[in-house]
Each structure stands twice: as C-alpha cells, then as structure tokens.
Design a protein around this motif. Structure first.
Motif, PDB file in Angstrom:
ATOM      1  N   ARG A   1      38.232   2.248  25.990  1.00  0.00           N
ATOM      2  CA  ARG A   1      39.412   1.390  26.128  1.00  0.00           C
ATOM      3  C   ARG A   1      40.278   1.798  27.321  1.00  0.00           C
ATOM      4  O   ARG A   1      41.504   1.838  27.237  1.00  0.00           O
ATOM      5  CB  ARG A   1      40.247   1.381  24.842  1.00  0.00           C
ATOM      6  CG  ARG A   1      39.512   0.807  23.629  1.00  0.00           C
ATOM      7  CD  ARG A   1      40.484   0.434  22.522  1.00  0.00           C
ATOM      8  NE  ARG A   1      41.404   1.509  22.206  1.00  0.00           N
ATOM      9  CZ  ARG A   1      41.120   2.517  21.370  1.00  0.00           C
ATOM     10  NH1 ARG A   1      39.914   2.590  20.798  1.00  0.00           N
ATOM     11  NH2 ARG A   1      42.023   3.441  21.107  1.00  0.00           N
ATOM     12  N   GLY A   2      39.632   2.129  28.429  1.00  0.00           N
ATOM     13  CA  GLY A   2      40.370   2.431  29.644  1.00  0.00           C
ATOM     14  C   GLY A   2      40.795   3.866  29.798  1.00  0.00           C
ATOM     15  O   GLY A   2      41.349   4.244  30.831  1.00  0.00           O
ATOM     16  N   LEU A   3      40.552   4.714  28.779  1.00  0.00           N
ATOM     17  CA  LEU A   3      40.900   6.127  28.881  1.00  0.00           C
ATOM     18  C   LEU A   3      39.904   6.842  29.792  1.00  0.00           C
ATOM     19  O   LEU A   3      38.689   6.701  29.632  1.00  0.00           O
ATOM     20  CB  LEU A   3      40.885   6.783  27.499  1.00  0.00           C
ATOM     21  CG  LEU A   3      41.139   8.295  27.478  1.00  0.00           C
ATOM     22  CD1 LEU A   3      42.582   8.600  27.847  1.00  0.00           C
ATOM     23  CD2 LEU A   3      40.788   8.878  26.112  1.00  0.00           C
ATOM     24  N   VAL A   4      40.415   7.610  30.766  1.00  0.00           N
ATOM     25  CA  VAL A   4      39.561   8.406  31.630  1.00  0.00           C
ATOM     26  C   VAL A   4      40.136   9.822  31.735  1.00  0.00           C
ATOM     27  O   VAL A   4      41.347  10.026  31.660  1.00  0.00           O
ATOM     28  CB  VAL A   4      39.419   7.796  33.048  1.00  0.00           C
ATOM     29  CG1 VAL A   4      38.629   6.500  33.000  1.00  0.00           C
ATOM     30  CG2 VAL A   4      40.772   7.563  33.682  1.00  0.00           C
ATOM     31  N   ALA A   5      39.239  10.789  31.885  1.00  0.00           N
ATOM     32  CA  ALA A   5      39.634  12.195  32.016  1.00  0.00           C
ATOM     33  C   ALA A   5      38.855  12.807  33.169  1.00  0.00           C
ATOM     34  O   ALA A   5      37.634  12.637  33.256  1.00  0.00           O
ATOM     35  CB  ALA A   5      39.356  12.957  30.723  1.00  0.00           C
ATOM     36  N   THR A   6      39.556  13.535  34.038  1.00  0.00           N
ATOM     37  CA  THR A   6      38.928  14.094  35.232  1.00  0.00           C
ATOM     38  C   THR A   6      39.432  15.514  35.477  1.00  0.00           C
ATOM     39  O   THR A   6      40.641  15.758  35.427  1.00  0.00           O
ATOM     40  CB  THR A   6      39.265  13.246  36.476  1.00  0.00           C
ATOM     41  OG1 THR A   6      38.886  11.892  36.226  1.00  0.00           O
ATOM     42  CG2 THR A   6      38.548  13.767  37.710  1.00  0.00           C
ATOM     43  N   VAL A   7      38.499  16.412  35.768  1.00  0.00           N
ATOM     44  CA  VAL A   7      38.845  17.731  36.290  1.00  0.00           C
ATOM     45  C   VAL A   7      38.391  17.730  37.746  1.00  0.00           C
ATOM     46  O   VAL A   7      37.201  17.766  38.032  1.00  0.00           O
ATOM     47  CB  VAL A   7      38.171  18.861  35.502  1.00  0.00           C
ATOM     48  CG1 VAL A   7      38.444  20.216  36.157  1.00  0.00           C
ATOM     49  CG2 VAL A   7      38.666  18.861  34.052  1.00  0.00           C
ATOM     50  N   GLY A   8      39.358  17.678  38.654  1.00  0.00           N
ATOM     51  CA  GLY A   8      39.029  17.519  40.063  1.00  0.00           C
ATOM     52  C   GLY A   8      39.284  18.742  40.913  1.00  0.00           C
ATOM     53  O   GLY A   8      38.870  18.801  42.069  1.00  0.00           O
ATOM     54  N   GLN A   9      40.001  19.715  40.364  1.00  0.00           N
ATOM     55  CA  GLN A   9      40.270  20.959  41.089  1.00  0.00           C
ATOM     56  C   GLN A   9      39.930  22.143  40.194  1.00  0.00           C
ATOM     57  O   GLN A   9      40.259  22.139  39.003  1.00  0.00           O
ATOM     58  CB  GLN A   9      41.750  21.059  41.494  1.00  0.00           C
ATOM     59  CG  GLN A   9      42.179  20.086  42.559  1.00  0.00           C
ATOM     60  CD  GLN A   9      43.649  20.252  42.900  1.00  0.00           C
ATOM     61  OE1 GLN A   9      44.480  20.476  42.022  1.00  0.00           O
ATOM     62  NE2 GLN A   9      43.983  20.138  44.166  1.00  0.00           N
ATOM     63  N   LEU A  10      39.275  23.139  40.769  1.00  0.00           N
ATOM     64  CA  LEU A  10      38.941  24.357  40.031  1.00  0.00           C
ATOM     65  C   LEU A  10      38.978  25.536  40.988  1.00  0.00           C
ATOM     66  O   LEU A  10      38.416  25.462  42.083  1.00  0.00           O
ATOM     67  CB  LEU A  10      37.564  24.227  39.372  1.00  0.00           C
ATOM     68  CG  LEU A  10      37.141  25.363  38.446  1.00  0.00           C
ATOM     69  CD1 LEU A  10      36.315  24.840  37.282  1.00  0.00           C
ATOM     70  CD2 LEU A  10      36.330  26.418  39.207  1.00  0.00           C
ATOM     71  N   ARG A  11      39.665  26.594  40.575  1.00  0.00           N
ATOM     72  CA  ARG A  11      39.813  27.770  41.426  1.00  0.00           C
ATOM     73  C   ARG A  11      39.469  29.024  40.638  1.00  0.00           C
ATOM     74  O   ARG A  11      39.915  29.188  39.489  1.00  0.00           O
ATOM     75  CB  ARG A  11      41.248  27.846  41.963  1.00  0.00           C
ATOM     76  CG  ARG A  11      41.514  28.980  42.927  1.00  0.00           C
ATOM     77  CD  ARG A  11      42.747  28.674  43.790  1.00  0.00           C
ATOM     78  NE  ARG A  11      43.921  28.378  42.984  1.00  0.00           N
ATOM     79  CZ  ARG A  11      44.829  29.290  42.630  1.00  0.00           C
ATOM     80  NH1 ARG A  11      44.685  30.557  42.990  1.00  0.00           N
ATOM     81  NH2 ARG A  11      45.879  28.940  41.911  1.00  0.00           N
ATOM     82  N   ILE A  12      38.667  29.902  41.244  1.00  0.00           N
ATOM     83  CA  ILE A  12      38.280  31.172  40.634  1.00  0.00           C
ATOM     84  C   ILE A  12      38.776  32.301  41.532  1.00  0.00           C
ATOM     85  O   ILE A  12      38.135  32.624  42.536  1.00  0.00           O
ATOM     86  CB  ILE A  12      36.753  31.277  40.453  1.00  0.00           C
ATOM     87  CG1 ILE A  12      36.196  30.041  39.746  1.00  0.00           C
ATOM     88  CG2 ILE A  12      36.378  32.551  39.679  1.00  0.00           C
ATOM     89  CD1 ILE A  12      34.685  29.977  39.721  1.00  0.00           C
ATOM     90  N   PRO A  13      39.928  32.884  41.217  1.00  0.00           N
ATOM     91  CA  PRO A  13      40.414  33.988  42.054  1.00  0.00           C
ATOM     92  C   PRO A  13      39.445  35.170  42.044  1.00  0.00           C
ATOM     93  O   PRO A  13      38.829  35.477  41.024  1.00  0.00           O
ATOM     94  CB  PRO A  13      41.746  34.367  41.390  1.00  0.00           C
ATOM     95  CG  PRO A  13      42.159  33.139  40.628  1.00  0.00           C
ATOM     96  CD  PRO A  13      40.877  32.534  40.159  1.00  0.00           C
ATOM     97  N   HIS A  14      39.300  35.815  43.185  1.00  0.00           N
ATOM     98  CA  HIS A  14      38.454  37.015  43.325  1.00  0.00           C
ATOM     99  C   HIS A  14      37.001  36.750  42.913  1.00  0.00           C
ATOM    100  O   HIS A  14      36.343  37.608  42.322  1.00  0.00           O
ATOM    101  CB  HIS A  14      39.021  38.184  42.501  1.00  0.00           C
ATOM    102  CG  HIS A  14      40.499  38.387  42.679  1.00  0.00           C
ATOM    103  ND1 HIS A  14      41.071  38.685  43.895  1.00  0.00           N
ATOM    104  CD2 HIS A  14      41.536  38.292  41.787  1.00  0.00           C
ATOM    105  CE1 HIS A  14      42.387  38.790  43.745  1.00  0.00           C
ATOM    106  NE2 HIS A  14      42.695  38.549  42.488  1.00  0.00           N
TER     107      HIS A  14
END
Length: 415
Positions: free
Chosen positions: A260-273
């Motif tokens: 019903r139009g719901l969208v979920a996105t993970v567009g940035q990811l950072r792993i320090p060190h």
C-alpha cells in the motif's frame, strides 16, 4: 505563436552547462556548500541577473530572484525547485524545474506582461539533505520553519552547518530575516521530473501532483565489540555489522509484506575502522521510511524500531535509534490543482493525478500557502542516477502547461 520547442532547446542547453560543473569528474555531484555547488549556483545567478530579476543570495545560500508587480498590495507567488544534487546524480532532478521557471519569468519580462502578483523565483540550496542528513534546509528558511539547532549539526567530516554556510559566503545570522512572511504568500508552484515510471509507461508528458508521501528518516548505530577475525569464536561475537545486516533485510521484508505504498530503504552505511580481518565493532546506517498514509507510516516506524531492539538484544549489541526527520503526508492545494488540471486539458493532454513518493520543497511550502507541483515524464522513471533523462517534447509540453497555469492564476487574481 510561442515556440515552446525553441525555448526547450535553450533550457536543455543550460542544463548541460550546469551539469558540466561537478565535484566529481565522472558524474554530477553538487551537494550543499561544496565548491562545485557554489560554482553551479554562480552560473545560475548570472542567468537570473541577465533576465532582469532583482537577484540575491540569502543566509543559507538560496538563490532568489524577484520580479515585482506594479499592483499595490500585491502578494508573492513563488516558483522554485532546488539546485543541489545527490552524489553521482542525474542532470534534471531539481535544476530542470529552476531553469524552466526561469524561462517562464524571462518570457513574462520580455513580453512585458503585467501580473497582479510578485514572482519570486528561488533555487533552493539544499533539498536533498545529503551532506547533513536532513532535507529541505533551503525551503525551511524561506518558510520560516528552519530550526536554529541545525546549525550545530555536523557532516561526515565533522564540519558544522554553521561553518559550511560561512564557507560558501552565507550568513547564518541573517536566516530569520530571510523568511517570506505568511501574509505575503500567494502560493507556490514547482516543476519537477516525476522520478517514477507512471508517465513513462503511459506516454503522457505531464501529471499534476495530488499529494506527497510522508517520510521518516532514522540514524541507527549498532555498537558491538571489535575483535580479531581469526581468534574470536562465532558464538562469542558481538558483530555490529551482522546485526545491521539482519535489520536491513528485516526492513525490506516488512515493507514488502505491508505494501500500500509503504517503502523502506537503507541507503547509507558506515563501518568505522573497517578492516578485512576485524570483526566490525560499530556500524552506523540510515533508514528511510515513506508512505502516502500517516497511519501505516507510524505503524511501520514503531514495528521496525521494536524489531531493531529485538535484534540488538539477541545479538548482545547496543542500539542507538535516532529520529532525524519526520514529515507527514501532504496534500497539494485543491484550488491550484483545479487550475493546473484545466491548463493540462487546454494543452491537449490527459489529466493524470499522482502521489509523489519522493519528497519535495512543496512540503514545507504547503504549510505557508496553497502549493502544488507539475511532474514531467522522465526516461523509464529513473532518477538519482546518471541515466536520468527527459525528452524535449515532454519538456515543451510541460512548459506550455505551466504558462497556461500562470495565465489562469493571473486571471483569477485580476479584478
């Protein structure tokens, strides 16, 4: 008779000139406040000034051009879009709307058309929110919704927003005075590529925007324990990346199941060190939730927060869940959309109404005044991608519709 195709060719030539300015030699990247952004804005500012607009930069770096009406007590109608981009962007998202609006105003000036309202043409400095992970910085200043606490927000390099504004020649102290007072607003209109496939599939060049989906942006930080990849047994690990990866897939599955139009996105990811032989001890990533309906959006936010907490507890890692931005679904103004629908029909096109899944500056603008948008068909609906493209006949059609719309608006406000 107006030659919309010749005007379109001029607009698209300017698009190419602007796209040649980038912080990335291999693509188009002009995020807020960078050297490439400033050079691009300077180019557009020259075009504003050459058109005869009263041109200035405001405190946050918005480029503003004004064409005043001779009518006493006239209010201001805002034509706007943004000129910042995502990283490795297309050429049209934002700038096309600015340069089409500039063409409309140039024509008004050249033809000496008397309007019953002032026009303010604005190229917003930050809509995408890439650098400081919060959108609509430019339009929030114009609408008076800017939160001064944002000035202390830092980018990935630790540079505060206040410092970035100063580096690009802006003045944060001026920001409160840059808001257009509520009593002076007449309305807001934005031209923009659709960024979706509906118009491309239908072959219709334009659509009016009925509403814009609500959005929740979250920053998640998973804190585990870094360790040697060769010596820590699997059962004893507190792997932050494994926890984050489980959540990313859970968010994808949740949105897919609830529809019903719901969208979920993970567009940035950072792993320090980060290192190939180190168990990740910390992972920071984004979550972008959108829905045209407030209820499902709130339910998804709550459910995914609970899911993240459960993953963290089971994997023995700490979780920080920080809401960065929340915007409710926004309906565009019915009165302006009536005028826009008539302009579309008068130009010989089917009247298509769409809900925008992408956020736009019309969202903060709609809190101040009647506001609406016109979408323009784009190639296969591709956007935020170097393949983003438009076809000249579609731009010409949108230009004609927009001009018809402004004429009807002027007639409505002429005694």
């Amino acid at each position: 008779m107006t030659d919309y195709h010749a005007r379109t060719a001029h607009i698209l030539a300017r698009i190419e000139q602007l796209a040649a300015i980038s912080d990335d030699a291999d693509g188009v990247t002009r995020t807020f406040g960078t050297a490439g952004f400033v050079r691009g804005r300077d180019l557009v500012q020259g075009w504003f000034a050459a058109a005869g607009l009263e041109t200035r930069l405001d405190g946050i770096g918005n480029l503003r051009g004004r064409w005043p009406s001779a009518r006493p007590g006239a209010k201001t109608f805002v034509l706007a879009s943004h000129i910042d981009t995502v990283v490795n962007a297309g050429k049209y998202d934002g700038p096309l709307g600015v340069l089409m609006a500039l063409d409309l105003v140039e024509t008004i000036i050249q033809q000496r058309i008397e309007l019953p309202f002032h026009i303010e043409l604005i190229a917003f400095s930050d809509e995408e929110g890439v650098r400081f992970h919060t959108t609509y910085l430019g339009s929030k200043v114009v609408t008076g919704a800017f939160d001064p606490a944002l000035l202390q927000k830092t980018d990935a390099e630790g540079i505060t927003l206040a410092r970035a504004i100063a580096a690009m020649g802006g003045d944060a102290a001026q920001i409160p005075a840059d808001a257009l007072p509520a009593a002076e607003w007449l309305g807001y209109f934005e031209l923009h590529v659709e960024q979706g496939p509906v118009l491309w599939a239908s072959g219709v060049p334009v659509a009016l925007v009925a509403a814009v989906a609500g959005q929740q942006r979250v920053e998640l930080t998973w804190q585990g324990m870094a360790g040697h990849a060769g010596t820590v047994p699997m059962a004893q690990r507190q792997d932050a990346l494994a926890a984050a990866a489980e959540f990313v897939l859970a968010a994808e599955a949740f949105a897919g199941a609830h529809g019903r139009g719901l969208v979920a996105t993970v567009g940035q990811l950072r792993i320090p060190h980060a290192a190939s032989n180190v168990i990740p001890g910390q992972v920071i990533h984004s979550l972008d939730l959108r829905s045209p309906d407030a209820g499902p959006l709130a339910a998804a936010y709550g459910a995914l927060h609970a899911r993240a907490e459960a993953i963290a507890a089971r994997r023995r890692v700490a979780l920080s869940w920080q809401l960065v931005q929340a915007t409710a679904p926004v309906a565009c103004d019915a009165g302006l959309n009536e005028l826009l629908a008539r302009a579309i029909a008068a130009s010989g096109h089917a009247v298509v109404r769409l809900v925008s899944g992408a956020g736009h500056d019309v969202v903060p603008a709609s809190a101040m005044a009647p506001a609406t948008m016109l979408f323009i068909r784009c190639y296969e609906g591709i956007s935020h991608n170097p393949l983003e493209n438009v076809e000249a006949p579609d731009v010409a059609a949108a230009l004609e519709v927009a001009e018809q719309f402004l004429r009807r608006l002027a007639s409505r406000h002429t005694p």
